[in-house]
Write a protein that holds these residues in place. Structure first.
Motif, short mmCIF file in Angstrom:
data_model
loop_
_atom_site.label_atom_id
_atom_site.label_comp_id
_atom_site.label_asym_id
_atom_site.label_seq_id
_atom_site.Cartn_x
_atom_site.Cartn_y
_atom_site.Cartn_z
N PHE A 195 0.91 -1.15 -0.16
CA PHE A 195 0.15 0.04 0.18
C PHE A 195 0.78 1.23 -0.08
N PHE A 196 2.01 1.18 0.83
CA PHE A 196 2.72 2.52 0.98
C PHE A 196 3.48 2.60 -0.26
N TYR A 197 3.95 1.50 -0.87
CA TYR A 197 4.56 1.52 -2.44
C TYR A 197 3.42 2.20 -3.47
N MET A 198 2.39 2.04 -3.17
CA MET A 198 1.30 2.46 -4.39
C MET A 198 1.31 3.96 -4.13
N ILE A 199 1.10 4.42 -2.83
CA ILE A 199 1.10 5.85 -2.60
C ILE A 199 2.16 6.47 -2.58
N LYS A 200 3.35 5.72 -2.59
CA LYS A 200 4.64 6.24 -2.65
C LYS A 200 4.97 7.24 -1.44
N ASN A 201 4.58 6.74 -0.33
CA ASN A 201 4.99 7.39 0.91
C ASN A 201 6.27 6.77 1.58
N LYS A 202 7.27 7.68 1.42
CA LYS A 202 8.54 6.84 1.69
C LYS A 202 8.95 6.52 3.11
N TYR A 203 8.37 7.67 4.09
CA TYR A 203 8.62 7.37 5.29
C TYR A 203 8.01 6.20 6.30
N LEU A 204 6.80 6.06 5.75
CA LEU A 204 5.78 4.94 5.94
C LEU A 204 6.26 3.55 5.50
N PHE A 205 6.73 3.70 4.22
CA PHE A 205 7.45 2.59 3.43
C PHE A 205 8.73 2.07 4.41
N ALA A 206 9.50 3.06 4.67
CA ALA A 206 10.63 2.51 5.59
C ALA A 206 10.43 1.74 6.80
N GLY A 215 14.22 -0.96 1.33
CA GLY A 215 13.14 -0.16 1.92
C GLY A 215 13.40 0.91 2.85
N LEU A 216 14.62 0.77 3.69
CA LEU A 216 14.85 1.64 4.57
C LEU A 216 15.70 2.71 3.96
N VAL A 217 16.38 2.27 2.73
CA VAL A 217 16.93 3.37 1.83
C VAL A 217 15.85 4.30 1.50
N VAL A 218 14.82 4.05 1.08
CA VAL A 218 13.89 4.93 0.43
C VAL A 218 13.64 6.07 1.72
N GLY A 219 13.62 5.54 2.82
CA GLY A 219 13.28 6.81 3.90
C GLY A 219 14.24 7.37 4.23
N PHE A 220 15.68 6.91 4.10
CA PHE A 220 16.81 7.67 4.69
C PHE A 220 17.91 8.41 3.78
N ILE A 221 17.50 8.21 2.54
CA ILE A 221 18.82 8.67 1.73
C ILE A 221 17.72 9.76 0.75
N GLU A 222 18.18 11.00 0.62
CA GLU A 222 17.34 11.96 -0.24
C GLU A 222 18.02 11.77 -1.78
N SER A 223 17.29 11.10 -2.74
CA SER A 223 17.67 10.81 -3.83
C SER A 223 16.73 11.31 -5.10
N ASP A 224 16.97 11.44 -6.14
CA ASP A 224 16.24 11.78 -7.31
C ASP A 224 15.20 10.79 -7.57
N LYS A 225 13.89 11.22 -8.19
CA LYS A 225 12.88 10.23 -8.44
C LYS A 225 13.37 8.91 -8.91
N GLU A 226 13.98 9.17 -9.94
CA GLU A 226 14.48 7.78 -10.65
C GLU A 226 14.93 6.81 -9.81
N ASN A 227 15.96 7.21 -8.93
CA ASN A 227 16.79 6.29 -8.10
C ASN A 227 15.73 5.72 -6.81
N ARG A 228 14.80 6.69 -6.52
CA ARG A 228 14.05 6.48 -5.36
C ARG A 228 13.11 5.45 -5.69
N ASP A 229 12.47 5.51 -6.98
CA ASP A 229 11.69 4.57 -7.55
C ASP A 229 12.36 3.11 -7.83
N LYS A 230 13.62 3.16 -8.05
CA LYS A 230 14.21 1.78 -8.15
C LYS A 230 14.35 1.08 -7.01
N SER A 231 14.66 2.06 -5.61
CA SER A 231 14.68 1.41 -4.56
C SER A 231 13.41 0.72 -4.20
N TYR A 232 12.32 1.59 -4.25
CA TYR A 232 11.01 1.06 -4.08
C TYR A 232 10.85 -0.11 -4.71
#
Length: 319
Positions: free
Chosen positions: A205-216, A273-290
């Motif tokens: 669910f958090f992947y679908m709504i792209k909430n990085k903190y709740l995802f982490a 999953g933790l990387v998504v919430g703790f590293i500020e990256s561009d959208k492309e790399n964040r989506d890859k981590s997701y």
């Protein structure tokens, strides 16, 4: 003290780790306290060159550390053959008071070093290297945990007495055990499974709504509940024995080393999953981590669930 060829190899590698780790630590201190990207001084130019050297050393420590962790687990299984009462690595871990703290330290350090590598790769993508101070500051803190791991590992192997009786995994991982982990067997299995699959659905669910903190956060909880349910429930279906809960035995050849796959999937899924919430990256790399997190976590859930379903299909009953 026990000194097999495998343990000796670990000691030699640890000595090399300590040597290069100290060098990286000294460089990290210099860079962290002297780094100023806006400066055009000779000192800043020197620090930029040192940063490449320090980063290279830390990278190669991690590159070797990952397979060495697997080799450490293999070594525990190997030397269990010479300890009276031990059936697998669990007996070796319990042979001294340092075994469990060492395992916890190793897992924590794996996550920290993996996080450092991702942070470093993200830093190198930018010309102004915005994460340089952060990554070397992180290593300064990680260094002490890393050295603690090497010291505790040496003490653990040095404290093992070959002629001393140790507990087998059947004794350690049971409701009758007096160890701290025995308390998890008092938990309701249906509740544990509901939490396990519930958190996995939250991850989706958090992947679908792209909430990085709740995802982490959900990935952090998923790592914990996964280990608990693996010991209490899923492990019994891997062994096809209702009384066998050991998290080490399925690392052996009798079970086709499936444990290595299980733990790798869990580590990779929760780490990204933790990387998504703790590293500020561009959208492309964040989506890859997701995506990586969701894929590895999904494979983990499918693999463990398949053991349960295959057993039921074969036998027509649940354990």
């Amino acid at each position: 003290m026990i000194l097999t060829p495998e343990v000796l190899a670990i000691f030699i590698l640890n000595a090399l780790f300590a040597f290069f780790g100290i060098i990286a630590f000294i460089l990290s201190v210099k860079i962290y306290f002297g780094w100023d990207l806006n400066s055009v001084s000779k000192q800043q130019y020197k620090l930029e060159k040192l940063s490449y050297l320090g980063a290279t050393i830390i990278k190669y420590i991690f590159i070797i550390k990952v397979p060495l962790f697997l080799f450490f687990v293999f070594t525990l299984d190997k030397i269990s053959n010479v300890l009276t009462g031990a059936m697998c690595g669990a007996g070796v871990v319990d042979a001294t008071e340092y075994g469990i703290p060492l395992f916890i330290l190793k897992i924590i350090n794996l996550y920290i070093f993996a996080y450092w590598i991702v942070l470093h790769n993200e830093d190198m993508k930018h010309e102004n290297q915005p994460f340089t101070k952060q990554k070397f500051g992180l290593f300064i803190l990680a260094f002490f945990l890393f050295m603690a791991e090497l010291i505790v590992e040496g003490i653990m192997f040095g404290s093992i007495e070959i002629d001393k009786m140790v507990s087998c995994c059947g004794t350690l991982y049971s409701s009758s055990s007096t160890s701290a982990i025995s308390s998890i067997f008092a938990l309701d299995t249906a509740l544990l499974l509901s939490v396990f699959y519930g958190i996995f659905l939250l991850i989706i669910f958090f992947y679908m709504i792209k909430n990085k903190y709740l995802f982490a956060i959900s990935n952090a909880f998923f790592a914990i509940i996964s280990l608990v349910t693996l010991i209490v429930f899923f492990g019994t279906y891997i062994y096809e024995l209702p009384s066998h809960h050991c998290p080490f035995c399925f690392l052996q050849s009798d079970y086709y080393f499936v444990g290595y796959i299980i733990y790798t999937l869990l580590f990779m899924g929760t780490f990204y999953g933790l990387v998504v919430g703790f590293i500020e990256s561009d959208k492309e790399n964040r989506d890859k981590s997701y995506k990586k997190s969701l894929i590895f976590n999904t494979l983990y859930v499918i693999l463990l669930s398949s053991f349960v379903m295959i057993y039921f299909i074969k036998n027509g009953v649940w354990l």
